[in-house]
Motif scaffolding. Structure first.
Motif: not given
Lengths: 356, 361
Positions: A197, A223-225, A239, B325, B328, B333-336
Motif C-alpha cells: 500500500d 480490501r487487503q494488501a 483470512n 491478523t 483486522f 482494516l489496514a495492516t498499519e
C-alpha cells in the motif's frame, strides 16, 4: 576392552561422517532446476523490426541499469532487454551489475556515463533519487531512456516509456464491472488484494479500479494488501475469504503473489466468484487458458516494455524516429496500454508472459 | 506447567538482613525497605501472586485471547466464531508455530536464532527444485529436513565450538541462506508440481486440515522433550547459568549445538508446510519470521536471557498474533494499524514479565 571401545567409537564416527558426506552429495544433486525433458522455457519477447528502421544503422553502445531481481517481473525486465539487444547487429549492449542499493545504482550509471555510451536505459530503484544522475547523463550528451519508474524532472530523460498503473486498475474494473452487469448481479461483493500500500503504483492501481467500478455503480468491498509474495497472498486471502462468505469477483494486483492467492482459494474450496489477475505472468496465462480455476482474466503490466525501451534507445542514438509517426524524432513519453487477457485472446499473449 | 529454575543464582536481596534496620538505617536503605515491604504487600494478594507465577503469565495470555475472542464476536459475529474461520486461524498459526517451538528451545537455552525465516525459505527452495521434485515427495520432505537441520548444525557449531555470539552467527546465516535460496531459485517462485506435497494443505482429517495436526504433533513432542526429558532439564540448566551447568558436568557445547539443530529441523518441517500452503518454494518466504517467532516467545513469558520459559506460552503468543491478523482482515482494516497493535502487545507483555521477575526471587 578400551581398545574395543575406541575402535567402536572410531567406527561410529566413520559411519556418521560418511553418512554426512553422502547426505551432502545427495543434497547438492537436488539444487538443479533444469527441466528434465520438459518444454523449453518461453523465449523472451522482442519487438520485431520492419521498414527502414530494421536496417542496420551506425554502431551504437547502449548502457543498461536496473534493480536486482527479487520478483519474476524484474527478472523478466533484464532478460527482455538483453534479448532485444541481441536482435540488432548494430547494438553493443552494456548492462551493469543489478543492485537494489540506490548509491550503488548511481555509481553504476556514472560508470556508464564515463564510458561514453551512446544511450542509456535506466529502470531506477527510486525515480526521485536517481533524477540527478539522469540529468548528469543528459548534460553529458547521452540520451536517457527512463524505464517505468519516472524521474522527477523531464530534464533527466530524453524519453520515458512505462506502464500505466491507473489504466491497469481501470482495465480490471471494466472487465469485472462488465461481466457482473452482463450476469445481472445487483449489489455485488467485489474483493481486492493489493500489493504494497505504501507504493504510489499500488495507490494508482487501486484508484483506477475504484473509478472504473464506479461507472458501473459498484464499489470495492473487502480490501487487503499483501506484499507481492506468494506467502503474503496466501495469508491475506485465507483470512479475507473468511471475512467475506460470499464474493462475486476479486481483483488481485499481482500474478506472482497470485500463486498464493489461488492456493488459498483452492484450500478454502471456494469457487462462487471469478478472479482477475495483474501483470501477466506465464503461470497466470496458462491457468486462464486451462480454465480450471477461478482465474478468468489478467490485466497486463508487461515487462516487454524493456524490449521496447532498448529498441527506442537504439533509434534515439542513431537519430531515427518511429517509422509510423510523421515526426522525425522518437516521442518524449510513451505510456503502454494495459491489455485484458482472457481465455479468448490468451494465445496471442502467451509469448509475452514472464515466468514468475 | 510451571517454570523451572534449577540453577538459580544467589539473590542479592537476601544479603541485606534486618540488622541494618536495627542500627538506624540511612535514608537510602530506608527507601529500599519501604519498597521491599510494598512489594511483599502487593504479593500477598492472590491475584498478584497468580499474575507473577509462570502459570499466571499464561493465564494473562489466555485472558488476552478471550478478550480478542470477545472483540471478534462483537465486531465480526458469526464470521469470526464460525468453525471454518477458527480453522483458518489455526492453519495460519501452524507454520510460524512450528518455527516458534524451535526458537523457544534456543532462547530457553540462552541463545537466539535470527536465521529461522530464511532457513525455512532455503529449505523450501531446495525441496522444490525441478531435480528434487523428480525424486518424489519422500525425498522432498527429507531434503527440507536435512537442509534445515544442516543450517542449524552450522549455526550450532559456530556458536558452541567457534565461540561466536549467537546474534552474529545467526544473522550471518539469515543473510547467506537468503542469498543461497535466491541463487538456487534464480529469484523465481518454484511451483510445487508434486500432488502429494501440494495435497498436504488441502487434506483434511475429520474436517480438520492436516497442517493443524502437524502443528499439534510438533508442539506435543516439543512439550514432552522440554518438560519430561533430561534434554529439556539440561536446556533450562544451561540457559540459566551455563558456567554452573558446565561445572555440574554437562557437555554445554554439544547441547548448545543440538539446540540449534533442533531449531533448524523445525524450519525444515515448516518449509514443507509453507511449500504446500502456498504451492511454491520461494526465497521470499519467511521474511521477518524471526521477529514474529521471538515476539511470540517473549510475550509467552520466556526470558530473553534464557533459563526460564514455557512452550505453551510461546504457542499462545503465536495464536494471539495470528488472531489479531484475522480480526483486522475480518473488519477490513489496514495492516498499519495491525502492526501498531502488535507492538503495543509486545511492550505490555514484557512489562508484565519484568514485574514478575522483580517479584520472583
Amino acid at each position: 576392552m578400551s581398545e574395543n571401545l575406541t575402535s567402536g567409537l572410531g567406527r561410529r564416527r566413520f559411519l556418521l561422517s560418511s553418512l554426512g558426506i553422502g547426505a551432502g552429495a545427495a543434497l547438492t544433486a537436488c539444487t538443479s532446476n533444469a527441466p528434465a525433458g520438459g518444454p523449453p522455457a518461453a523465449s523472451a519477447p522482442v519487438a520485431g523490426g520492419a521498414g527502414a528502421n530494421s536496417e542496420p544503422g551506425e554502431q551504437v553502445t547502449i548502457g543498461f541499469s536496473a534493480p536486482a531481481a527479487d520478483h519474476g517481473w524484474i527478472a523478466a525486465i533484464a532478460n527482455n532487454a538483453q534479448a532485444q539487444a541481441d536482435q540488432y547487429p548494430d547494438v553493443t549492449f552494456s548492462p551493469v551489475n543489478p543492485t537494489n542499493d540506490i548509491a550503488q545504482q548511481i555509481a553504476a550509471v556514472q560508470t556508464l556515463i564515463n564510458q561514453r555510451v551512446n544511450a542509456l536505459v535506466i529502470l531506477p530503484n527510486d525515480g526521485s533519487q536517481l533524477t540527478s544522475v539522469g540529468r548528469q547523463a543528459m548534460e553529458a550528451g547521452i540520451p536517457v531512456i527512463n524505464l517505468d519508474r519516472i524521474f522527477d524532472s523531464p530534464l533527466a530523460y530524453r524519453t520515458w516509456i512505462g506502464g500505466d498503473n491507473y489504466g491497469m486498475g481501470v482495465s480490471a474494473g471494466n472487465y469485472i464491472g462488465q461481466r457482473l452487469r452482463d450476469a445481472g448481479v445487483a449489489n455485488p461483493v467485489i474483493g481486492e488484494i493489493a500489493g504494497i500500500d505504501n507504493l504510489p503504483l499500488t495507490q494508482q492501481r487501486s484508484q483506477g479500479f475504484a473509478d472504473a467500478l464506479q461507472t458501473y455503480g459498484f464499489a470495492v468491498g473487502p480490501r487487503q494488501a499483501a506484499d507481492f509474495t506468494a506467502q503474503g497472498g496466501q495469508r491475506v486471502t485465507a483470512n479475507l475469504l473468511q471475512a467475506a462468505p460470499q464474493l462475486d469477483a476479486v481483483w488481485n494486483h499481482d500474478d506472482d503473489q497470485g500463486i498464493g492467492v489461488l492456493a488459498a482459494i483452492q484450500q478454502a474450496g471456494r469457487s462462487e466468484f471469478f478472479m482477475v489477475g495483474g501483470a501477466g505472468s506465464a503461470n497466470a496465462m496458462r491457468a486462464i487458458q486451462e480454465d480450471n480455476t477461478v482465474l478468468k482474466a489478467t490485466v497486463t503490466y508487461s515487462p516487454s516494455m524493456a524490449s521496447s525501451a532498448v529498441s527506442v534507445a537504439r533509434l534515439v542514438a542513431q537519430g531515427r524516429g518511429l517509422s509510423d509517426f510523421a515526426e522525425r524524432e522518437v516521442p518524449a513519453s510513451i505510456t503502454l496500454a494495459s491489455a485484458t487477457i482472457t481465455k479468448e485472446n490468451v494465445g496471442e499473449y502467451l509469448p509475452l508472459g514472464f515466468e514468475s | 506447567m510451571s517454570d523451572r529454575t534449577p540453577v538459580s543464582p544467589p539473590t542479592p536481596t537476601g544479603a541485606h538482613g534486618p540488622e541494618l534496620s536495627k542500627t538506624g538505617a540511612p535514608a537510602a536503605d530506608e527507601h529500599q525497605r519501604v519498597e521491599r515491604a510494598a512489594r511483599e504487600a502487593g504479593g500477598d494478594s492472590a491475584a498478584g501472586r497468580l499474575l507473577d507465577s509462570g502459570a499466571g503469565r499464561n493465564l494473562g495470555l489466555v485472558a488476552v485471547m478471550v478478550l480478542l475472542g470477545v472483540v471478534g464476536a462483537v465486531t465480526a459475529g458469526e464470521r469470526f466464531l464460525s468453525v471454518p474461520n477458527l480453522l483458518t486461524v489455526l492453519t495460519q498459526a501452524s507454520i510460524i508455530g512450528v518455527i516458534t517451538v524451535g526458537v523457544t528451545f534456543v532462547i530457553i537455552g540462552g541463545g537466539i536464532d535470527l536465521s529461522v525465516g530464511k532457513v525455512m525459505a532455503l529449505s523450501s527452495v531446495w525441496a522444490t527444485t525441478v531435480a528434487t521434485q523428480a525424486y518424489g515427495p519422500l525425498v522432498m520432505v527429507l531434503c527440507a529436513l536435512l537442509v534445515g537441520a544442516g543450517a542449524g548444525l552450522v549455526n550450532g557449531l559456530l556458536i558452541a565450538y567457534g565461540r561466536i555470539v549467537p546474534f552474529i552467527v545467526t544473522l550471518a546465516m539469515l543473510i547467506s541462506a537468503q542469498g543461497l535460496a535466491e541463487q538456487i531459485s534464480g529469484r523465481r517462485s518454484q511451483i510445487v508440481t508434486d500432488p502429494t506435497i501440494a495435497g498436504i494443505a488441502t487434506t483434511r482429517l475429520l474436517g480438520i486440515p492436516l497442517l493443524i495436526y502437524i502443528f499439534a504433533v510438533v508442539v506435543a513432542l516439543g512439550w514432552v522433550l522440554l518438560n519430561r526429558t533430561t534434554f529439556g532439564r539440561r536446556t533450562f540448566a544451561i540457559g540459566g547459568n551455563s558456567e554452573a551447568a558446565r561445572l555440574a558436568g554437562l557437555n554445554v557445547r554439544r547441547h548448545t549445538a543440538a539446540l540449534y539443530v533442533l531449531s533448524g529441523l523445525c524450519c525444515g518441517i515448516a518449509a514443507i508446510m509453507i511449500a504446500s500452503l502456498t504451492t511454491t518454494g520461494s526465497s521470499t518466504h519467511g521474511t521477518l519470521y524471526e521477529l514474529d517467532a521471538i515476539a511470540a516467545v517473549i510475550i509467552g513469558g520466556t526470558l530473553l536471557t534464557g533459563g526460564r520459559g514455557t512452550l505453551i506460552g510461546s504457542i499462545l503468543g503465536v495464536l494471539v498474533f495470528t488472531t489479531i491478523t484475522n480480526l483486522f482482515v475480518l473488519n477490513n482494516l489496514a495492516t498499519e494499524v495491525q502492526n501498531i497493535a502488535k507492538g503495543a502487545i509486545i511492550v505490555v507483555a514484557v512489562l508484565i514479565q519484568a514485574r514478575a521477575r522483580r517479584a520472583d526471587p
